[in-house]
Motif scaffolding. Structure first.
Motif, PDB file in Angstrom:
ATOM      1  N   ARG A  99       0.813  -1.219   0.000  1.00  0.00           N
ATOM      2  CA  ARG A  99       0.000   0.000   0.000  1.00  0.00           C
ATOM      3  C   ARG A  99       0.843   1.265   0.000  1.00  0.00           C
ATOM      4  O   ARG A  99       0.340   2.334  -0.316  1.00  0.00           O
ATOM      5  CB  ARG A  99      -0.961   0.003   1.183  1.00  0.00           C
ATOM      6  CG  ARG A  99      -0.315   0.028   2.553  1.00  0.00           C
ATOM      7  CD  ARG A  99      -1.374   0.078   3.641  1.00  0.00           C
ATOM      8  NE  ARG A  99      -0.803   0.107   4.971  1.00  0.00           N
ATOM      9  CZ  ARG A  99      -1.515   0.217   6.087  1.00  0.00           C
ATOM     10  NH1 ARG A  99      -2.835   0.300   6.007  1.00  0.00           N
ATOM     11  NH2 ARG A  99      -0.934   0.244   7.267  1.00  0.00           N
ATOM     12  N   ASN A 100       2.122   1.149   0.363  1.00  0.00           N
ATOM     13  CA  ASN A 100       3.011   2.308   0.402  1.00  0.00           C
ATOM     14  C   ASN A 100       3.945   2.252  -0.807  1.00  0.00           C
ATOM     15  O   ASN A 100       4.838   1.405  -0.873  1.00  0.00           O
ATOM     16  CB  ASN A 100       3.809   2.319   1.702  1.00  0.00           C
ATOM     17  CG  ASN A 100       4.645   3.576   1.869  1.00  0.00           C
ATOM     18  OD1 ASN A 100       5.501   3.884   1.040  1.00  0.00           O
ATOM     19  ND2 ASN A 100       4.415   4.311   2.947  1.00  0.00           N
ATOM     20  N   GLU A 101       3.731   3.144  -1.762  1.00  0.00           N
ATOM     21  CA  GLU A 101       4.475   3.088  -3.022  1.00  0.00           C
ATOM     22  C   GLU A 101       5.966   3.304  -2.816  1.00  0.00           C
ATOM     23  O   GLU A 101       6.787   2.613  -3.434  1.00  0.00           O
ATOM     24  CB  GLU A 101       3.927   4.133  -3.996  1.00  0.00           C
ATOM     25  CG  GLU A 101       4.545   4.057  -5.384  1.00  0.00           C
ATOM     26  CD  GLU A 101       3.872   4.969  -6.377  1.00  0.00           C
ATOM     27  OE1 GLU A 101       4.128   4.822  -7.590  1.00  0.00           O
ATOM     28  OE2 GLU A 101       3.055   5.827  -5.948  1.00  0.00           O
ATOM     29  N   GLN A 102       6.344   4.250  -1.977  1.00  0.00           N
ATOM     30  CA  GLN A 102       7.760   4.535  -1.761  1.00  0.00           C
ATOM     31  C   GLN A 102       8.479   3.321  -1.173  1.00  0.00           C
ATOM     32  O   GLN A 102       9.542   2.924  -1.667  1.00  0.00           O
ATOM     33  CB  GLN A 102       7.933   5.736  -0.835  1.00  0.00           C
ATOM     34  CG  GLN A 102       9.402   6.077  -0.553  1.00  0.00           C
ATOM     35  CD  GLN A 102       9.562   7.266   0.380  1.00  0.00           C
ATOM     36  OE1 GLN A 102       8.633   8.051   0.566  1.00  0.00           O
ATOM     37  NE2 GLN A 102      10.733   7.406   0.968  1.00  0.00           N
ATOM     38  N   ARG A 103       7.896   2.726  -0.136  1.00  0.00           N
ATOM     39  CA  ARG A 103       8.522   1.556   0.480  1.00  0.00           C
ATOM     40  C   ARG A 103       8.554   0.366  -0.465  1.00  0.00           C
ATOM     41  O   ARG A 103       9.502  -0.413  -0.472  1.00  0.00           O
ATOM     42  CB  ARG A 103       7.786   1.197   1.765  1.00  0.00           C
ATOM     43  CG  ARG A 103       7.957   2.210   2.888  1.00  0.00           C
ATOM     44  CD  ARG A 103       7.170   1.815   4.104  1.00  0.00           C
ATOM     45  NE  ARG A 103       7.259   2.799   5.165  1.00  0.00           N
ATOM     46  CZ  ARG A 103       6.575   2.749   6.296  1.00  0.00           C
ATOM     47  NH1 ARG A 103       5.722   1.749   6.511  1.00  0.00           N
ATOM     48  NH2 ARG A 103       6.720   3.696   7.212  1.00  0.00           N
ATOM     49  N   ALA A 104       7.512   0.231  -1.269  1.00  0.00           N
ATOM     50  CA  ALA A 104       7.468  -0.868  -2.236  1.00  0.00           C
ATOM     51  C   ALA A 104       8.568  -0.718  -3.278  1.00  0.00           C
ATOM     52  O   ALA A 104       9.248  -1.692  -3.634  1.00  0.00           O
ATOM     53  CB  ALA A 104       6.110  -0.915  -2.911  1.00  0.00           C
ATOM     54  N   ASN A 105       8.767   0.500  -3.774  1.00  0.00           N
ATOM     55  CA  ASN A 105       9.823   0.734  -4.759  1.00  0.00           C
ATOM     56  C   ASN A 105      11.210   0.525  -4.160  1.00  0.00           C
ATOM     57  O   ASN A 105      12.120   0.009  -4.826  1.00  0.00           O
ATOM     58  CB  ASN A 105       9.703   2.141  -5.338  1.00  0.00           C
ATOM     59  CG  ASN A 105       8.560   2.253  -6.338  1.00  0.00           C
ATOM     60  OD1 ASN A 105       8.262   1.310  -7.068  1.00  0.00           O
ATOM     61  ND2 ASN A 105       7.903   3.411  -6.376  1.00  0.00           N
TER      62      ASN A 105
END
Length: 332
Positions: free
Chosen positions: A44-50
């Motif tokens: 759900r967190n794009e920054q952490r996923a990237n």
């Protein structure tokens, strides 16, 4: 576990809650499998996923597999219902391995905030969102006929320490738990903030119990697939306690490992990996695999469907079907 004899079909893996903890550890392990060619980090967190994607790609720079980030929030059932169409547009290949890892206790208001579906937030993030994702992918023909699905369970499903033993009897009773309209025999609301230092949601164990029953029922409805619930046991790094306060969220997990009442992240991930790739008891479709010891939840694993300490509750197909019916009342 990187033996090439492990058959993972086309090698497309989907992992929720994949940017840290058990999810990321499992992403590393699955990416190392010889036939895996794509790992999808559903977060759900794009920054952490990237950041997780870059880290994972850096660990396997010499391989040709692809790491894809997809945004989904298991609390948001609309997002989960749309996941099949989104998956088709971005990946357009059937899922071979599906690790349902996202969830947790969710903080003090997790049992009070009601979702549009009518369920509590804690139930949506742990169970309902994953059930919706499975259905969305199935409707889109984006689940391999031999898809392997592992839902991350917990021994708290049977009652452990401050977590009460769930009172589950029939579909109406289970639906009342999901919507937080259930009242225990004393008249107190069952889901509440409990334990030393207000350490967790009593409803977390109930969510995990309903989930284990639901996915056993789902396994019977999809006999060509392998669908089971596996507990990583008392594992540091699961992130289940992320919003449970400093004491329980940080100190207790370290103490569990240090004093031998828990085990490290690698051991918990190994159990989940066995869920995918070991095809013998207790890691069979429909099972609820968890610690024989219960407290502390470490050591040998057994199938709780036939485990006397749990009263064989999880092997009751009528109760499994009741959980299935109750959960689907809240699905689109």
């Amino acid at each position: 576990m990187d033996d090439p004899s492990f058959d993972v079909g086309g090698g497309v893996a989907l992992i929720t809650g994949a940017n840290q903890g058990l999810g990321f550890e499992m992403a590393k392990r699955i990416a190392h499998m010889p036939r895996v060619n794509k790992v999808v980090l559903a977060c759900r967190n794009e920054q952490r996923a990237n950041e997780a994607r870059e880290k994972l790609q850096g660990l396997f720079a010499d391989t040709s597999f692809e790491v894809v980030v997809m945004l989904v929030d298991t609390e948001d059932t609309t997002s989960c219902r749309d996941f099949g169409a989104k998956w088709t547009a971005i990946v357009n290949a059937p899922v071979d391995l599906f690790l349902m890892n996202a969830g947790g206790m969710g903080g003090r208001d997790a049992s009070d905030i009601m979702q549009p579906s009518g369920s509590t937030r804690i139930f949506a993030m742990n169970v309902l969102g994953h059930a919706e994702m499975f259905d969305a992918l199935f409707r889109a023909n984006m689940l391999s006929p031999k898809c392997k699905v592992v839902y991350v369970g917990s021994e708290v499903a049977v009652g452990m320490g401050p977590f009460p033993k769930p009172d589950l009897r029939d579909a109406d009773n289970i639906a009342a738990h999901i919507s937080n309209t259930y009242n225990d025999p004393t008249g107190a609301t069952a889901i509440k903030w409990i334990g030393p230092g207000n350490m967790g949601q009593s409803g977390y164990g109930t969510c995990k119990a309903i989930a284990a029953l639901y996915f056993s029922a789902l396994a019977r409805r999809h006999p060509s697939m392998k669908i089971l619930t596996v507990s990583p046991g008392g594992t540091r790094g699961t992130n289940a306690h992320a919003k449970s306060g400093w004491f329980f969220g940080n100190l207790i997990p370290f103490m569990m490992v240090a004093f031998g009442v828990g085990h490290p992240l690698a051991k918990g991930a190994e159990r989940l990996q066995y869920g995918f790739f070991v095809n013998e008891d207790p890691y069979v479709s429909g099972a609820f695999v968890a610690s024989e010891a219960i407290a502390p939840p470490v050591g040998k694993c057994v199938d709780y469907r036939s485990f006397k300490k749990t009263g064989n509750v999880f092997g009751d197909e009528k109760l499994q079907d009741a959980a299935y019916e109750a959960v689907r009342r809240f699905m689109g």
